[in-house]
Design a protein around this motif. Structure first.
Motif, PDB file in Angstrom:
ATOM      1  N   ALA A   1       9.756  12.958  -1.853  1.00 21.17           N
ATOM      2  CA  ALA A   1       9.143  12.361  -0.668  1.00 21.17           C
ATOM      3  C   ALA A   1       8.949  10.861  -0.855  1.00 21.17           C
ATOM      4  O   ALA A   1       9.160  10.068   0.069  1.00 21.17           O
ATOM      5  CB  ALA A   1       7.810  13.037  -0.370  1.00 21.17           C
ATOM      6  N   TYR A   2       8.566  10.465  -2.066  1.00 20.80           N
ATOM      7  CA  TYR A   2       8.357   9.052  -2.375  1.00 20.80           C
ATOM      8  C   TYR A   2       9.653   8.273  -2.219  1.00 20.80           C
ATOM      9  O   TYR A   2       9.702   7.231  -1.545  1.00 20.80           O
ATOM     10  CB  TYR A   2       7.817   8.928  -3.799  1.00 20.80           C
ATOM     11  N   VAL A   3      10.722   8.777  -2.830  1.00 15.80           N
ATOM     12  CA  VAL A   3      12.010   8.091  -2.761  1.00 15.80           C
ATOM     13  C   VAL A   3      12.536   8.083  -1.330  1.00 15.80           C
ATOM     14  O   VAL A   3      13.125   7.097  -0.874  1.00 15.80           O
ATOM     15  CB  VAL A   3      13.018   8.749  -3.724  1.00 15.80           C
ATOM     16  N   LEU A   4      12.316   9.165  -0.607  1.00 17.33           N
ATOM     17  CA  LEU A   4      12.730   9.243   0.792  1.00 17.33           C
ATOM     18  C   LEU A   4      12.108   8.120   1.611  1.00 17.33           C
ATOM     19  O   LEU A   4      12.809   7.386   2.333  1.00 17.33           O
ATOM     20  CB  LEU A   4      12.314  10.597   1.371  1.00 17.33           C
TER      21      LEU A   4
ATOM     22  N   ALA B   1       0.819  -1.210   0.000  1.00 19.38           N
ATOM     23  CA  ALA B   1       0.000   0.000   0.000  1.00 19.38           C
ATOM     24  C   ALA B   1       0.850   1.255   0.000  1.00 19.38           C
ATOM     25  O   ALA B   1       1.883   1.330   0.678  1.00 19.38           O
ATOM     26  CB  ALA B   1      -0.936  -0.001   1.212  1.00 19.38           C
ATOM     27  N   TRP B   2       0.403   2.254  -0.760  1.00 19.76           N
ATOM     28  CA  TRP B   2       1.133   3.520  -0.830  1.00 19.76           C
ATOM     29  C   TRP B   2       0.192   4.611  -1.309  1.00 19.76           C
ATOM     30  O   TRP B   2      -0.588   4.410  -2.236  1.00 19.76           O
ATOM     31  CB  TRP B   2       2.308   3.415  -1.800  1.00 19.76           C
ATOM     32  N   THR B   3       0.270   5.755  -0.661  1.00 21.06           N
ATOM     33  CA  THR B   3      -0.505   6.914  -1.088  1.00 21.06           C
ATOM     34  C   THR B   3       0.399   7.824  -1.896  1.00 21.06           C
ATOM     35  O   THR B   3       1.418   8.289  -1.396  1.00 21.06           O
ATOM     36  CB  THR B   3      -1.058   7.684   0.120  1.00 21.06           C
ATOM     37  N   ARG B   4       0.032   8.071  -3.161  1.00 22.23           N
ATOM     38  CA  ARG B   4       0.878   8.889  -4.036  1.00 22.23           C
ATOM     39  C   ARG B   4       0.202  10.213  -4.344  1.00 22.23           C
ATOM     40  O   ARG B   4      -1.013  10.307  -4.415  1.00 22.23           O
ATOM     41  CB  ARG B   4       1.181   8.158  -5.339  1.00 22.23           C
ATOM     42  N   ARG B   5       1.044  11.197  -4.552  1.00 25.24           N
ATOM     43  CA  ARG B   5       0.555  12.506  -4.946  1.00 25.24           C
ATOM     44  C   ARG B   5       1.270  12.938  -6.216  1.00 25.24           C
ATOM     45  O   ARG B   5       2.364  12.464  -6.497  1.00 25.24           O
ATOM     46  CB  ARG B   5       0.796  13.518  -3.820  1.00 25.24           C
ATOM     47  N   PRO B   6       0.678  13.851  -6.979  1.00 19.15           N
ATOM     48  CA  PRO B   6       1.322  14.277  -8.233  1.00 19.15           C
ATOM     49  C   PRO B   6       2.732  14.800  -7.988  1.00 19.15           C
ATOM     50  O   PRO B   6       2.954  15.591  -7.063  1.00 19.15           O
ATOM     51  CB  PRO B   6       0.401  15.402  -8.729  1.00 19.15           C
ATOM     52  N   PRO B   7       3.710  14.352  -8.783  1.00 17.80           N
ATOM     53  CA  PRO B   7       5.106  14.806  -8.598  1.00 17.80           C
ATOM     54  C   PRO B   7       5.301  16.202  -9.161  1.00 17.80           C
ATOM     55  O   PRO B   7       5.812  16.384 -10.257  1.00 17.80           O
ATOM     56  CB  PRO B   7       5.889  13.760  -9.397  1.00 17.80           C
ATOM     57  N   GLN B   8       4.906  17.193  -8.376  1.00 19.26           N
ATOM     58  CA  GLN B   8       4.876  18.550  -8.897  1.00 19.26           C
ATOM     59  C   GLN B   8       6.033  19.433  -8.433  1.00 19.26           C
ATOM     60  O   GLN B   8       6.206  20.526  -8.951  1.00 19.26           O
ATOM     61  CB  GLN B   8       3.548  19.215  -8.490  1.00 19.26           C
TER      62      GLN B   8
END
Length: 251
Positions: A148-151, A83-90
């Motif tokens: 943030a995702y990679v972190l 599970a993962w919550t993603r947001r647009p890479p802006q």
């Protein structure tokens, strides 16, 4: 084997759960809300798959503590952290609003830590457990505006190695599966463009993007009762981050 797959409504989670069911496992899958749980269960039922669903929102995991407790009470042999919550890479990292960064870390890092801290004691007591993190090739290659995702993925990869050291003696083995570029609903905005598929296919050593069906069997050796794999990282990337130079140089 009783297996819990988080994020069971995603294409990758669905592929993992479907394969585990085919192996005869008892499979539990999580969704982040009652509405998403209903949609997820409908998808499984439409394919005749008998997976058991529960609500576990990484943003507020305590709300799912009772449902998780019921699963743990009967014994859980394997956990797949998908599970993962993603947001647009802006944003580049310094441009990412502090509140958004903290929310990402709270949900995707701390939410998974909460789950691990509740599952591990039951596995230690049973002296049997398999934990697999679904990670990303971006932890070694980087990914534009995905700081943030990679972190968070990188932090969890590090923790999996430490869990391997701390819990291996209890027959609780922890490993990571690193995925590359896959054709999923979340990435459809990219692979639905022929030019993107052509360009990326020219770079990926295997020459094509991954399909969710490529993932399921990858977990077989990692979840096996009799195995000697602990603290490993298995790349399922078609060869990335290595790349074909002719794909880069192609006009």
């Amino acid at each position: 084997m009783r297996v819990l797959v988080t994020g069971g409504g995603s294409d990758i989670g669905f592929a993992i759960a479907r394969h585990r069911l085919a192996q005869g496992d008892e499979v539990f899958v999580t969704a982040s809300s009652e509405s998403s749980l209903e949609r997820m269960c409908s998808r499984y039922q439409s394919e005749g798959l008998d997976a058991k669903g529960l609500v576990l929102d990484l943003a507020a995991p305590e709300r799912g503590a009772a449902a998780l407790g019921e699963v743990l009470e009967s014994g859980l042999q394997a956990l797949v952290l998908n599970a993962w919550t993603r947001r647009p890479p802006q944003h580049r990292f310094h441009e990412l609003p502090q509140a958004a960064l903290e929310e990402d870390v709270t949900v995707n890092l701390m939410g998974n830590l909460w789950l691990l801290r509740r599952v591990l004691p039951t596995m230690v007591a049973a002296r049997r457990g398999r934990i697999v993190l679904v990670s990303s090739v971006s932890t070694v290659s980087g990914a534009g505006r995905y700081g943030a995702y990679v972190l968070c993925k990188s932090a969890l990869e590090g923790l999996m190695r430490n869990l391997a050291v701390d819990y291996g003696e209890f027959n609780v083995l922890s490993n990571t599966v690193r995925l590359g570029l896959f054709k999923t609903e979340r990435t459809k905005k990219y692979w639905s463009r022929a030019r993107y598929v052509e360009r990326m296919g020219g770079v990926i050593p295997q020459g094509t993007l991954g399909e969710p069906e490529h993932v399921g069997a990858v977990f077989d050796p990692l979840l096996s009762e009799h195995q000697y794999i602990n603290g490993a990282v298995l790349d399922v990337t078609g060869g990335l981050p290595m790349f074909r130079m002719e794909g880069v140089l192609r006009p």
